[in-house]
Design an enzyme around this catalytic site. Structure first.
Site: not given
Length: 1174
Positions: A174, A176, A288, A568
């Site tokens: 993941h 970001d 997420d 997000h």
């Protein structure tokens, strides 16, 4: 006289058409075959039929008194206008201001069938309705043992004897695009190494699998790798080892993002994938985002994805769904009656998406199978039992231990196919981790697969490998509803990950950037449309070689920066301070670039002689009338210097409907006349320009022009310095509340000071009367024209503190120390009341917030609601959150309504069994409360958190300043607050009832029920909680659009020696139905992705609306057409060369391109068309 006759004939013709249409509608109802099949009760004999028809026609003629009177009013207005009424406001003998009648009276014609949609259909109710689930659950948070938030899971060893367990372990990382580090720093420090290692390590064993979702990172890496490496990536994708999941530019936040930006970042990612890798995503992956909107499954379904996965859902819902084996379901939209929006959704059951919480219910065991945590590494297991490398001596014991977790997890689902994610944030950034995870797991898989008595088949897989195996085991093809699986409707807000820790703070965190995001979004949409139209017109005349095609690269950059901010941790306001600055710089950079695109397109489109078109970068022909000096600045308006020669303005209306709007401009003289392009005087109002509560800026005035702006068009206006006259000035009253403040103003400013008065006062226009407290300056009540009763609508500011315990509010969490307390500033406010012919306003100066409530005295949409803005500055607050609460006498009980992504409305219920913070929800565009009489809607121009904590209340959090981290990984509080302007519209609507005063639309709704239309439901709309569906009115939709898409004002450069002839630009040849919204007209890229192709994506949205709220005086001709639209003749002066319906993100053609340019959209649907204009 001749005009009067024409008007009368026109009115009579409209009347006849209305009556005849009603007759035809009755005829259609009478002969509707479905009606007879559904048990219609009309007699079959001809005499009875005739008798029924006559009775119903009489009833309809009586019921339609309102629409006939509306026609009559329009005819009278038009007649009055023909007599030559003055074109500017004038005083009446009693001292009030009177506006001239509108030159073009508005007409409202809504197709009766279009009103049926909001009444609900006959579709089957979902098995799981999230509002009902919330009402059902106890939220008691009992200790579940090793699965702390769940329960003990047991199984029988022989359960898989007949059908073996299939396990798909899905490696993922993941990434970001900004959080603790900036996007670029993450890329250079970690992401590029993850992707480089991926190419190398995946080729070592064809059984290995990996998934990737963030195209923002992937495209940056792609631009920096060799041709050979690109070919290797295409091979890995082609043979199924690497899957691109979701395929958006980012993994978007689903609470604060607007649906325009959600779609735009999805298109940007999908178009990139199609062009560079030739792949179309099949499955969605969202591990997420902090709660999930039902908008996202709709967008994925319309993009042709067949399944999706979610993770961050309230732990009590996860437990309930696990206990009932409902963790996998078909997610359906609330309005859907035919299952056309269904998409298969997998919900992960445990606390997190990291390895300790994905193999099974016991994190102590699962952590032992995260081989990055082998002894000697940088991270270890908090449960104090480390992983062990797998070898021949321990493989049996280790495999059995892991299989036990797999089996227990499998018991929570309905199939014998199991998904086990294997990854975490920024994982697999070193080759050693690839080896540790893949080699050790492969040894376990080889052992498990060699033991037939275990009845398990384990392997690495992609997300779609899992879904495909699941579909195959159920005997269906992807996209079909699996037999025995539930249907769910609703959303997954608000999210709590443990205890009473609700992630409802991020709905408001860093509101300055939430607002800047929406400003950029509006500019991007405007720039896309103007660029596409200018380029099409240039091509139509063969002048495209002179048009600046390089502007396309600026558009692409803006799409990507807006897309990046939907991440997000970006729009959510949950990144480090330095990262927030980086996002801000990107947003401002793109805003500046888009202004160039808009200016270049506008210049081309308004030039009378296109051959004179040319650009001078050093001295542009047009300039925007506001600037932002830095990424954390509020916009500053340019002062227009007037002299003897006229100054020209070009005003762009980004809406697809004509609008009558105020256009504010700052000028350096009070002696100014405003003329249309043809030289006709326009109504205008002159106001002083204030620098503080009592200081007037010398030699600067605001002239507010009332201008009719063409749909998606450009209007040319003139400003003249005129010694002989000036616009109607305002009168200003200043309430100083006993404070000794000097007033600094020029002698000429029309200002009156009332130092001691605390009397309440009211502002009024032809539609509304709003009354205010003289002491506080805050709103007290609203009364609609024609009504005797004042509706209590009082506003107040409140402050929330945070807890004194160890867990405190932070960027993510809202953990208040109880109910809000009244805001108590040091000094009483200074209240300034300004009244003028075109608008009046109340400005209230408090220590931390300055509010302006404006009432427009103009016909149409602008005058039907209150314009409210709050300039907030809480930089000296410590652990405080500032809220604005409206308290009314609307009997809303515990029900309120919030929008999801500006796309749809979700009913909410205040849950007394939950803590206060659990009852806050995201409000990207609007929230409302209602009863059988009224609806009060708060429209917003930026996403904020909202709630209704008591009957008749609506409350919004304006800003939050928090001094500490809330233990969710950020490591910072929220201390970088800016001066932030939050903008709203407050709309009070009357719900038509069955009484004499009821509106036409509610009568129409009753008529449908009386006639027994199939699928209609009884009872007043939205009154019953059994129907969790609601829609704004048409007026509400249009009010939201006016707030979020303000006219853009451009100044023609003063220095031009000879000004070319300028002509207003009217792009549309006909009026769009007012339930249609042109979401975008997005020019598609050519083979060289920095240049535009000849094709564009036309994205249309047909809005669902509630007819039971009165809709009068909209100010434009509002008609609906049952979803039909003729695109062929829509764009004036352009030909529609081709029209191809496609999936939402243009990846799949839908049907064959036909010669017909007539289209049809169902309510709520978004449709994309690949078109060629020229």
């Amino acid at each position: 006289m001749k005009l009067k006759k024409q008007v009368t004939v026109c009115g009579a013709a409209i009347f006849c058409v209305a009556v005849f249409s009603l007759y035809l509608m009755l005829d259609r109802v009478q002969h509707d075959p479905t009606r007879h099949q559904s048990g219609g009760n009309f007699p079959r004999s001809q005499i009875s039929v005739l008798q029924n028809r006559i009775e119903h026609l009489e009833q309809l003629l009586e019921e339609n008194h309102e629409i006939i009177s509306h026609i009559k009013d329009s005819v009278l207005e038009l007649t009055a206008y023909a007599k030559g009424q003055p074109a500017v406001p004038h005083h009446t003998p009693n001292g009030s201001w009177l506006l001239p009648p509108e030159g073009r009276p508005s007409f409202l014609s809504v197709s009766p069938q279009d009103c049926q949609f909001a009444l609900g259909g006959k579709g089957q109710s979902p098995d799981l309705q999230m509002m009902a689930v919330y009402s059902l659950l106890p939220f008691d948070n009992q200790d579940g043992g090793v699965w702390k938030q769940g329960f003990d899971i047991t199984y029988e060893p022989n359960e898989w004897d007949t059908e073996p367990l299939q396990v798909f372990v899905v490696p993922h990382s993941h990434n970001d695009p900004g959080w603790i580090k900036t996007f670029d720093k993450y890329y250079y420090d970690q992401t590029q190494h993850i992707l480089n290692s991926m190419v190398l390590k995946m080729q070592e064993d064809p059984r290995r699998r990996f998934i990737w979702s963030e195209i923002s990172f992937f495209s940056k890496w792609w631009d920096n790798i060799s041709t050979q490496k690109r070919a290797a990536v295409r091979r890995l994708v082609g043979n199924g080892q690497l899957e691109m999941v979701t395929g958006g530019w980012v993994m978007t936040d689903e609470a604060n993002s607007h649906y325009f930006a959600m779609i735009d970042q999805l298109i940007e990612g999908h178009q990139w994938l199609e062009k560079n890798i030739g792949v179309t995503p099949r499955s969605g992956w969202a591990v997420d985002p902090f709660g999930y909107s039902s908008t996202m499954p709709y967008l994925l379904k319309r993009s042709n994805l067949t399944a999706m996965l979610i993770q961050r859902v309230h732990y009590a819902i996860k437990k309930h769904f696990a206990a009932t084996q409902n963790l996998e379901f078909m997610w359906r939209q609330t309005w859907d009656t035919d299952a056309s929006t269904d998409i298969f959704c997998h919900m992960m059951p445990f606390y997190s998406y990291d390895v300790p919480h994905t193999c099974g219910p016991d994190p102590k065991i699962c952590c032992q199978f995260d081989f990055k945590r082998l002894p000697g590494g940088r991270i270890n297991c908090p449960w104090k039992v480390p992983p062990r490398a797998i070898n021949d001596a321990n493989v049996a014991e280790r495999a059995h231990l892991l299989l036990d977790q797999y089996r227990k997890k499998s018991k929570l689902y309905r199939s014998k196919v199991l998904l086990v994610p294997l990854g975490d944030d920024f994982r697999y950034d070193k080759p050693q981790e690839w080896d540790a995870q893949f080699l050790n797991y492969q040894r376990i898989f080889d052992f498990l697969n060699s033991q037939p008595n275990l009845h398990v088949q384990a392997q690495f897989g992609t997300l779609s490998d899992y879904f495909d195996a699941l579909y195959k085991s159920l005997g269906i093809v992807p996209g079909m509803k699996p037999p025995g699986f539930p249907v769910l409707s609703g959303d997954f807000f608000s999210y709590a990950d443990r205890e009473d820790h609700y992630w409802t703070g991020y709905f408001t965190s860093r509101p300055f950037y939430k607002n800047l995001n929406r400003v950029l979004e509006a500019h991007l949409r405007g720039a896309e449309i103007l660029f596409s139209l200018a380029l099409a017109h240039a091509r139509h005349t063969g002048a495209d070689s002179r048009y600046p095609l390089s502007d396309y690269a600026l558009l692409t950059n803006a799409r990507r920066n807006l897309g990046l901010f939907q991440h997000h941790d970006a729009i959510a306001g949950t990144a480090k301070e330095a990262v927030a600055v980086d996002y801000g710089v990107r947003l401002l950079h793109s805003l500046t670039n888009l202004n160039h695109v808009i200016i270049n397109a506008a210049q081309y489109l308004v030039l009378g002689d296109k051959d004179t078109y040319g650009r001078d970068a050093a001295a542009p022909f047009l300039s925007m009338d506001d600037t932002r000096p830095s990424q954390d600045s509020l916009p500053e308006k340019t002062v227009v210097k007037l002299d003897t020669s006229p100054r020209f303005l070009v005003v762009f209306n980004p809406l697809e409907q004509e609008r009558l709007s105020m256009v504010p401009v700052l000028v350096d003289s009070s002696y100014v006349r405003v003329l249309s392009e043809e030289g006709q005087p326009l109504p205008a109002q002159l106001s002083p320009h204030w620098s503080s509560s009592t200081d007037v800026v010398p030699d600067v005035y605001q002239v507010s022009i009332l201008a009719r702006l063409p749909a998606l068009g450009l209007r040319v206006l003139q400003l003249h310095r005129s010694p002989s006259g000036r616009p109607a000035p305002v009168s200003t009253r200043l309430y100083l509340q006993g404070r000794d403040l000097p007033l600094r103003k020029p002698q000429s400013a029309p200002i009156h000071v009332f130092p001691g008065s605390t009397d309440d006062f009211c502002l009024e226009n032809q539609h509304l009367r709003a009354c205010f407290s003289g002491r506080s300056g805050l709103l007290q009540s609203i009364r609609r024209a024609g009504e005797e009763r004042e509706q209590k609508v009082s506003s107040e500011f409140l402050v929330y503190g945070t807890r004194s315990s160890k867990d405190k509010s932070g960027a993510y969490l809202f953990l208040p120390d109880g109910e809000a307390k009244p805001y108590a500033p040091k000094d009483p406010p200074v209240v300034r009341v300004m009244e003028g012919p075109l608008f009046s306003e109340v400005t209230t100066y408090y220590q931390h917030v300055q509010t302006v409530v404006r009432l427009y005295n103009v016909p149409g949409v602008e005058g039907l609601s209150l314009d409210v803005s709050c300039l907030v500055d809480i930089r000296d607050h410590v652990n405080k959150e500032l809220a604005l609460r409206f308290t009314t006498d609307i009997e809303s009980d515990d029900t309120f309504f919030t929008d999801l992504n500006g796309f749809q409305i979700q009913p909410r219920r205040y849950q007394r069994k939950l803590p206060l913070q659990a009852n806050f929800y995201p409000m990207p565009a609007m929230a409302y409360i209602q009863d059988t009489q009224s609806r009060l809607t708060l429209h917003t121009a930026q996403a904020l958190g909202v709630s209704s904590l008591g009957s008749g209340q609506l409350e919004v959090i304006l800003d939050r300043r928090l001094m500490q981290d809330d233990n969710r990984g950020l490591g910072q509080g929220l201390k970088d607050n800016k001066r932030t302007c939050n903008r709203f519209r407050l709309l009070l609507e009357r719900r038509a009832t069955s009484s004499k005063s009821s509106g036409f639309f509610s009568k129409l709704a009753s008529m449908f029920k009386a006639l027994g239309f199939p699928g209609t439901r009884t009872g007043s709309p939205e009154a019953q909680d059994s129907r969790p569906i609601s829609f704004p009115s048409l007026l509400s939709h249009i009010t939201s659009m006016h707030l979020n898409a303000e006219p853009l004002v451009m100044l023609v450069a003063q220095e031009k020696p000879v000004l070319p002839v300028l002509r207003s630009f009217v792009p549309l040849s006909s009026t769009l139905p007012c339930d249609f919204h042109i979401l975008n007209l997005r020019t598609l890229q050519a083979e060289d992705d920095s240049l535009p192709s000849a094709e564009a994506a036309l994205i249309l949205h047909r809005k669902g609306f509630d007819c039971s709220l009165e809709a009068k005086n909209l100010g434009f001709n509002c008609t609906t057409s049952q979803g039909k639209l003729a695109l062929g003749s829509l764009f004036q002066g352009l030909e529609l060369g081709s029209l191809q319906p496609t999936s939402l993100t243009l990846m799949y053609p839908l049907g064959t391109a036909s010669n017909s340019t007539n289209i049809h959209l169902d309510p709520m649907e978004i449709a994309t068309f690949r078109i060629r204009l020229g």
